[in-house]
Write a protein that holds these residues in place. Structure first.
Motif, PDB file in Angstrom:
ATOM      1  N   SER A   1       0.808  -1.226   0.000  1.00 24.89           N
ATOM      2  CA  SER A   1       0.000   0.000   0.000  1.00 24.89           C
ATOM      3  C   SER A   1       0.839   1.273   0.000  1.00 24.89           C
ATOM      4  O   SER A   1       0.284   2.375  -0.013  1.00 24.89           O
ATOM      5  CB  SER A   1      -0.919   0.011   1.232  1.00 24.89           C
ATOM      6  OG  SER A   1      -1.754  -1.121   1.270  1.00 24.89           O
TER       7      SER A   1
ATOM      8  N   SER B   1      -3.831  -3.214  -2.925  1.00 27.21           N
ATOM      9  CA  SER B   1      -4.069  -2.106  -1.986  1.00 27.21           C
ATOM     10  C   SER B   1      -5.439  -1.456  -2.111  1.00 27.21           C
ATOM     11  O   SER B   1      -5.926  -0.834  -1.158  1.00 27.21           O
ATOM     12  CB  SER B   1      -2.993  -1.030  -2.169  1.00 27.21           C
ATOM     13  OG  SER B   1      -3.067  -0.455  -3.467  1.00 27.21           O
ATOM     14  N   GLU B   2      -6.084  -1.604  -3.265  1.00 24.10           N
ATOM     15  CA  GLU B   2      -7.348  -0.908  -3.504  1.00 24.10           C
ATOM     16  C   GLU B   2      -8.542  -1.878  -3.416  1.00 24.10           C
ATOM     17  O   GLU B   2      -8.369  -3.090  -3.429  1.00 24.10           O
ATOM     18  CB  GLU B   2      -7.313  -0.241  -4.881  1.00 24.10           C
ATOM     19  CG  GLU B   2      -6.212   0.795  -5.037  1.00 24.10           C
ATOM     20  CD  GLU B   2      -6.271   1.870  -3.969  1.00 24.10           C
ATOM     21  OE1 GLU B   2      -7.378   2.415  -3.743  1.00 24.10           O
ATOM     22  OE2 GLU B   2      -5.222   2.156  -3.345  1.00 24.10           O
TER      23      GLU B   2
ATOM     24  N   LYS C   1     -10.160  -4.842   0.620  1.00 19.46           N
ATOM     25  CA  LYS C   1      -8.785  -4.490   0.278  1.00 19.46           C
ATOM     26  C   LYS C   1      -7.872  -5.586   0.824  1.00 19.46           C
ATOM     27  O   LYS C   1      -7.809  -5.789   2.043  1.00 19.46           O
ATOM     28  CB  LYS C   1      -8.401  -3.136   0.874  1.00 19.46           C
ATOM     29  CG  LYS C   1      -9.229  -1.965   0.360  1.00 19.46           C
ATOM     30  CD  LYS C   1      -8.781  -0.655   1.017  1.00 19.46           C
ATOM     31  CE  LYS C   1      -9.604   0.531   0.524  1.00 19.46           C
ATOM     32  NZ  LYS C   1      -9.180   1.806   1.157  1.00 19.46           N
TER      33      LYS C   1
ATOM     34  N   HIS D   1      -4.569  -6.034   1.112  1.00 16.23           N
ATOM     35  CA  HIS D   1      -3.475  -5.711   2.031  1.00 16.23           C
ATOM     36  C   HIS D   1      -4.007  -5.225   3.368  1.00 16.23           C
ATOM     37  O   HIS D   1      -3.500  -5.607   4.425  1.00 16.23           O
ATOM     38  CB  HIS D   1      -2.553  -4.661   1.414  1.00 16.23           C
ATOM     39  CG  HIS D   1      -1.279  -4.474   2.189  1.00 16.23           C
ATOM     40  ND1 HIS D   1      -0.663  -3.256   2.344  1.00 16.23           N
ATOM     41  CD2 HIS D   1      -0.507  -5.360   2.875  1.00 16.23           C
ATOM     42  CE1 HIS D   1       0.425  -3.401   3.076  1.00 16.23           C
ATOM     43  NE2 HIS D   1       0.544  -4.665   3.405  1.00 16.23           N
ATOM     44  N   GLU D   2      -5.026  -4.416   3.316  1.00 15.51           N
ATOM     45  CA  GLU D   2      -5.619  -3.908   4.552  1.00 15.51           C
ATOM     46  C   GLU D   2      -6.227  -5.043   5.369  1.00 15.51           C
ATOM     47  O   GLU D   2      -6.137  -5.065   6.605  1.00 15.51           O
ATOM     48  CB  GLU D   2      -6.688  -2.876   4.218  1.00 15.51           C
ATOM     49  CG  GLU D   2      -7.409  -2.279   5.420  1.00 15.51           C
ATOM     50  CD  GLU D   2      -8.467  -1.281   4.980  1.00 15.51           C
ATOM     51  OE1 GLU D   2      -8.121  -0.085   4.826  1.00 15.51           O
ATOM     52  OE2 GLU D   2      -9.629  -1.698   4.775  1.00 15.51           O
TER      53      GLU D   2
END
Length: 426
Positions: free
Chosen positions: A229, A238-239, A248, A250-251
């Motif tokens: 990210s 990342s999106e 998302k 990575h989140e």
């Protein structure tokens, strides 16, 4: 299980007695689908809210054990297995790339990889810039705003050259992109690229990991250390992902983001699935990996030293020889040995190479490497045939060289076979 030594992990990592039967060896779960507990359970699995088995294109218990074992041996956070080494390369790039994006790739790659990166990936709108990765300034100069990865091999096929992984990792870090290392020729027993800064490691599990020439397979291992990210360069990770209601990766999954994406998007849509029987054979092969690699290396050293002193031989590229410019990298990159793959240049040129291949008896003439059996091939007329002669030379597969993959037979028998064949080659 990371507190255990390599020899223990190659047998036990990822594997537990089968809860249903107590079977000690990992069973082959030869099934297409899995029964859900109820509707809520099914929904949670499909929404990535719960980890489990849905359909064997995505996940399979036998394959899952193999993924955990390879990730553990490589020191990675997670892994995704697929149908072949070439599939692993496309799978590795898939979350990173988009039309107009490029990678910087070593000129010293397997010929099929050069072709895949030169031609096939263009159909996705991707491209590759090939550079000599020993020329670090050239690597830096090749990186632009659209570059999304650097790709190299730890021990290059066919020449056996050892890449300067820490130097390449530093360049990748400065550019904010991952370093992808093909560790097929070295295996994690000889080299652990993540310890030298690699973000991703790919394997053709067909080769040394399986070790017996029975099945094809590939694997991508994620270090779990890259910040997907940080730059906005990797929106797939990342999106928001529309197929999962704006999730998302990575989140949500942190250090396992890349691995989950490889399964939930890569295997779901590309379908490059490893079958459970192939995973089973590879698991059995990995159980003896360290033992085999020790013999592979010992034999390769003995055979390469003998070849270097033969009157018909122009040069031997084995990095374990004192004459090799890559010997100095062994201590840090491959402390247990330089592998068992190298090329031999003959003074008689192309014709002598062909006669050598045709005269060998113990060495099998096949388009493979990493088998327990010793193998030989004339790369310029086979695996690297699709390349120009200039590309062949840069890749270490010039017309006057043969590639040897040294097996685990008696080294003296291999030398005797090479001796009689070189006599016939002239």
């Amino acid at each position: 299980m990371t507190q255990y030594g390599f020899d223990t992990l190659q047998i036990h990592a990822g594997a537990r007695p089968d809860p249903a039967t107590g079977a000690r060896q990992t069973p082959i779960y030869q099934t297409t689908a899995y029964v859900f507990r109820d509707a809520d359970h099914a929904a949670a699995l499909f929404n990535l809210q719960e980890v489990g088995f849905i359909y064997s294109r995505l996940t399979n218990p036998t394959v899952a054990v193999l993924q955990e074992r390879i990730a553990t041996l490589e020191g990675g956070q997670g892994a995704v297995c697929c149908s072949s080494g070439h599939a692993a390369q496309i799978m590795a790039l898939f979350p990173l790339m988009a039309p107009g994006r490029n990678i910087v790739a070593s000129t010293r790659l397997y010929g099929g990889t050069v072709t895949q990166f030169s031609n096939t990936i263009k159909r996705f709108g991707w491209s590759a810039t090939f550079v000599d990765t020993d020329d670090l300034d050239a690597v830096k100069a090749a990186i632009d705003d659209d570059t999304r990865a650097i790709f190299c091999e730890s021990i290059a096929n066919p020449g056996g050259y050892i890449s300067d992984l820490p130097a390449l990792a530093k360049i990748a870090d400065e550019a904010g992109i991952p370093l992808i290392v093909d560790n097929t020729s070295a295996t994690p027993y000889l080299c652990r690229p993540i310890e030298h800064g690699a973000t991703l490691v790919v394997h053709s599990t067909t080769k040394y990991l399986t070790g017996n020439g029975t099945v094809t397979g590939g694997c991508i291992v994620d270090s779990g250390k890259f910040d997907w990210s940080a730059s906005g360069k990797f929106p797939s990770l990342s999106e928001p992902e529309s197929a999962y209601h704006g999730l998302k990766f990575h989140e949500t999954f942190g250090p396992l983001a890349y691995t989950f994406h490889g399964i939930a998007i890569g295997l779901r849509d590309l379908g490059m699935t490893m079958n459970p029987q192939a995973a089973h054979y590879t698991l059995m092969g990995i159980e003896t990996l360290s033992l085999r690699m020790e013999r592979h290396v010992a034999n390769a050293v003995k055979v390469a030293q003998w070849l270097e002193g033969h009157d018909a031989v122009e040069a031997v590229t084995y990095a374990g020889l004192d004459s090799s410019p890559y010997k100095s990298r062994m201590g840090t990159i491959c402390p247990k040995g330089a592998g068992a793959l190298f090329t031999v240049a003959l003074k008689g040129g192309y014709d002598a190479c062909v006669r050598l291949v045709d005269s060998l008896e113990l060495f099998s003439h096949v388009a493979n490497l990493g088998d327990t059996r010793s193998l030989v091939i004339h790369s310029a007329s086979t695996t690297h045939r699709q390349l120009t002669e200039e590309q062949q030379v840069k890749a270490g597969a010039a017309p006057d060289v043969v590639r040897l993959s040294i097996g685990i037979e008696d080294a003296d028998d291999l030398i005797a076979d090479l001796s009689q064949a070189l006599d016939k080659a002239g």
